[in-house]
Design an enzyme around this catalytic site. Structure first.
Site, PDB file in Angstrom:
ATOM      1  N   SER A 549       0.850  -1.188   0.000  1.00  0.00           N
ATOM      2  CA  SER A 549       0.000   0.000   0.000  1.00  0.00           C
ATOM      3  C   SER A 549       0.894   1.249   0.000  1.00  0.00           C
ATOM      4  O   SER A 549       1.660   1.448  -0.940  1.00  0.00           O
ATOM      5  CB  SER A 549      -0.951  -0.035   1.193  1.00  0.00           C
ATOM      6  OG  SER A 549      -1.976   0.911   1.051  1.00  0.00           O
ATOM      7  N   ASP A 634      -9.686  -3.563  -5.598  1.00  0.00           N
ATOM      8  CA  ASP A 634      -9.076  -2.745  -4.554  1.00  0.00           C
ATOM      9  C   ASP A 634      -9.718  -1.353  -4.535  1.00  0.00           C
ATOM     10  O   ASP A 634      -9.743  -0.658  -5.553  1.00  0.00           O
ATOM     11  CB  ASP A 634      -7.573  -2.627  -4.816  1.00  0.00           C
ATOM     12  CG  ASP A 634      -6.807  -2.110  -3.614  1.00  0.00           C
ATOM     13  OD1 ASP A 634      -7.389  -1.370  -2.804  1.00  0.00           O
ATOM     14  OD2 ASP A 634      -5.612  -2.446  -3.490  1.00  0.00           O
ATOM     15  N   HIS A 669      -8.027  -4.751  -1.537  1.00  0.00           N
ATOM     16  CA  HIS A 669      -6.801  -4.264  -0.916  1.00  0.00           C
ATOM     17  C   HIS A 669      -6.193  -5.246   0.074  1.00  0.00           C
ATOM     18  O   HIS A 669      -4.975  -5.357   0.174  1.00  0.00           O
ATOM     19  CB  HIS A 669      -7.100  -2.940  -0.206  1.00  0.00           C
ATOM     20  CG  HIS A 669      -5.895  -2.122   0.102  1.00  0.00           C
ATOM     21  ND1 HIS A 669      -5.078  -1.598  -0.876  1.00  0.00           N
ATOM     22  CD2 HIS A 669      -5.359  -1.716   1.284  1.00  0.00           C
ATOM     23  CE1 HIS A 669      -4.102  -0.910  -0.315  1.00  0.00           C
ATOM     24  NE2 HIS A 669      -4.246  -0.969   0.994  1.00  0.00           N
TER      25      HIS A 669
END
Length: 698
Positions: A549, A634, A669
């Site tokens: 991330s 995501d 995600h």
């Protein structure tokens, strides 16, 4: 790995992006799809083209790694073999019931249950998530919230992995799930004390920002739900919770640098919410309730590391706030827990988190002792108020997790559970951990926590995996990992770099790793790498890096800035197209993060972000071996960021090193939802490093 496979080459369709009289050419802008395009039953041509490209990359990944598949499976089984499959949590007590989360052997998902009064009574199954998840590639059940009369359970499900939850209500006594469905929520909800009014947060359907608080009355149509608060400022999000005292419903509004709260008596769901303190830029505070006061953790009066204040419940504006725990320059106040006779403080000093226990009557004030050089400790939610027992967890790089009940009155300790590491091979005495300090280029000392097998010889041929995150003030503690043992037992050193952007050394450590200081995050990581090489822990031929991330942004930045230092990296769901994302206010998270990264509509921030944005800074040069992973759904970092980045790297890089991308076409995600599927992803990533080290053997 098969180096002769031919990688896919993405089509180039130049798109001019102009702002501040500056033009960027994005050859892969076409890879961006809307949610409607992805969700459509009949795919349009662009969607077909994008999905075809992603599948080509997945096929290429499979071809290159084909000879590692057997090892990946062995590694997965090895990791799975360390887990107690029929595990269960330590029960916690709340409002007449003990609540338990447990797993059954071979099952992916938890079972949530409870027992009334004592642990010898009959178990009530609240949810067997294995049953709920049947038929779904991805399934997440969360937001479990029991009404005060113990008869109803609100819960939320996400079957797409975009964090858009559907809230439903279950009658625990009959097992009936009521027909009303509340779509597009954050998942969280709270009951008022009338056992029929439920408060929840609705999301903006495009940006996914939590923007509105509604109340739903049991038995009514959800179309009749009443909006009780609308957060109109797009740089803020909103949420709702109930105080531990069960006396107040609280609506919170938050941005990176400001917060605001409203309260309502939980006994009066038809009343009006009362504002605590109007929002001010750079005034952050959080709210707890005890007796006749609200307790406020805040940075008021320049308290950069936060302090604790209190105010009468009927006089709540900031001029009424008085200090309870004053600000300290060397100690970050991270959280508090309130009990009838005790105040518990979670603090961090010199990087290490501590638990401080203070009697309200002032007779005692002490810290729990911890002996290891590096460790991780955290206080549980502790829903009971009228108790002398505090529950916390403790672990370290070498010590498996323990759940401990500590008696704050007589100082006795009851270890309720110690994490089992199965397989018969683990002995904590076989591993060494320590903390060293690297000097960054501006003179700051940056901590690196290290762990390795005691038989691993340190030197230029030692493989070392360096990990970090370094954003949002999020601090990664030095915790235990059963999966990491698979690297340590094969001669790897694991290094966690506590770089700026976290709050490891207090709030200033975070402030110096954001906005126009963001490059300090990347420089710290690189300077830690240089320290590890110069001090003979490893060499550039055996140094690896990993982040996800915002940590994936870190990976993208370091390979542009210092690619020669690393033999391989794994970038998971990486935030790499920073300029374009921060210019697009329709993308989730953008407006709420202008105070984290800066708003590139301001030229000063545009120029600064552009100077490090990994996608924009790819150039014709050699890059290390790279594995990039993402999820098609995501919502935090859209799949097209890593997809475009990999396409541009393929176009420009001058080396023959491996470049792989894997897109999970069913998740978002957080990756896979099942506990075993998540292990398979870890085995995949670790296999990449081990293959580069020619260590594909048990």
């Amino acid at each position: 790995m098969k180096l002769s496979a031919i990688p896919p080459i993405a089509e180039k369709k130049p798109e001019e992006l102009v702002i501040h009289n500056h033009t960027r050419i994005d050859n892969y802008f076409w890879m961006r799809l809307t949610d409607d395009q992805k969700d459509a039953e009949v795919k349009d041509n662009q969607t077909k083209k994008v999905e075809a490209y992603l599948n080509e990359e997945n096929n290429y990944f499979d071809e290159v790694t084909a000879n590692t598949k057997d090892f990946q499976e062995e590694l997965f089984q090895e990791m799975k073999g360390r887990i107690k499959e029929d595990d269960e949590s330590v029960p916690y007590f709340k409002n007449q019931y003990f609540y338990i989360t447990r797993y059954e052997k071979g099952k992916q998902y938890p079972i949530y249950s409870r027992k009334k009064g004592n642990l010898n009574t009959k178990e009530e199954i609240l949810f067997n998530v294995n049953n709920e998840a049947e038929g779904y590639e991805y399934f997440q059940l969360g937001g479990l919230n029991i009404s005060r009369d113990n008869k109803l359970a609100a819960f939320a499900t996400d079957t797409v992995s975009r964090r858009q939850y559907t809230i439903q209500i279950k009658n625990i006594e009959t097992g009936e799930i009521y027909p009303e469905k509340i779509e597009n929520t954050t998942g969280g909800s709270v009951w008022s004390n009338d056992n029929k009014t439920l408060y929840y947060t609705k999301k903006d359907p495009i940006t996914l920002r939590g923007e509105k608080i509604f109340k739903h009355v049991l038995g009514t149509n959800t179309s009749e739900d009443i909006e009780v608060f609308h957060e109109k400022d797009e740089t803020f999000g909103t949420y709702v919770y109930k105080t531990k005292s069960e006396e107040y419903i609280v609506i919170g509004s938050y941005s990176t640098v400001s917060s605001e709260f409203r309260v309502l008596s939980a006994n009066n769901p038809d009343g009006e919410f009362k504002l605590i303190q109007e929002r001010e830029r750079d005034l952050e505070y959080s709210l707890s309730h005890f007796g006749d006061h609200f307790y406020i953790q805040t940075n008021k009066d320049g308290a950069k590391n936060f302090k604790l204040m209190k105010t009468p419940i009927h006089k709540t504006t900031k001029e009424n706030w008085v200090d309870v725990i004053p600000h300290r320059e060397d100690t970050l106040l991270e959280d508090i827990s309130i009990f009838r006779d005790y105040l518990v403080l979670e603090e961090r000093t010199n990087g290490l988190n501590t638990i401080r226990i203070k009697r309200w009557d002032g007779k005692e004030d002490y810290y729990l002792p911890f002996d290891e050089e590096t460790y991780s400790v955290s206080v549980y939610a502790n829903p009971e108020f009228d108790t002398d027992i505090i529950r916390y967890s403790y672990n370290s790089f070498t010590t498996p997790n323990s759940v401990i009940d500590f008696n704050m009155k007589d100082h006795s300790k009851d270890i309720k559970k110690e994490q089992d590491v199965l397989g018969g091979k683990f002995d904590k005495n076989n591993y060494t951990s320590k903390r060293v300090w690297a000097t960054a280029r501006d003179g700051k000392k940056v901590a690196i926590s290290l762990v390795y097998h005691k038989n691993t010889k340190l030197g230029k041929d030692t493989p070392l995996l360096q990990y970090a995150y370094g954003s949002y003030g999020y601090t990664i503690s030095d915790g235990f990992s059963t999966t990491r043992l698979s690297l340590l037992d094969r001669g790897f050193v694991y290094a966690l770099a506590h770089i700026r952007g976290s709050q490891y050394l207090g709030r200033e450590w975070y402030e110096n790793g954001k906005m126009l200081h963001k490059k300090n995050t990347f420089y710290d990581f690189i300077d830690c790498s240089k320290y590890l090489i110069e001090n003979n822990y490893t060499s550039a031929n055996h140094l690896y890096a990993m982040g996800g991330s915002a940590g994936g942004l870190l990976m993208g930045a370091i390979v542009n800035m210092a690619s020669e230092l690393y033999n391989g990296i794994v970038a998971a769901v990486p935030f790499v197209d920073v300029v374009s994302t921060m210019l697009d206010e329709t993308i989730p998270l953008t407006t709420g993060e202008f105070d984290e990264w800066g708003n590139p509509k301001n030229k000063e921030y545009y120029d600064y972000i552009l100077s490090y944005s990994p996608y924009d800074q790819v150039e014709a040069k050699e890059y290390p071996n790279m594995l990039v992973t993402t999820g098609y759904f995501d919502s935090q970092v859209q799949y097209w960021e890593p997809a475009k980045w990999v396409a541009k790297l393929r176009e420009l890089k001058t080396d023959t090193n491996i470049l792989l991308m894997h897109t999970n076409m069913d998740t978002g995600h957080g990756g896979a939802s099942g506990r075993f599927d998540a292990l398979k992803e870890t085995a995949r990533d670790y296999t990449f490093f081990l293959a580069l080290e020619n260590k594909l053997e048990k």
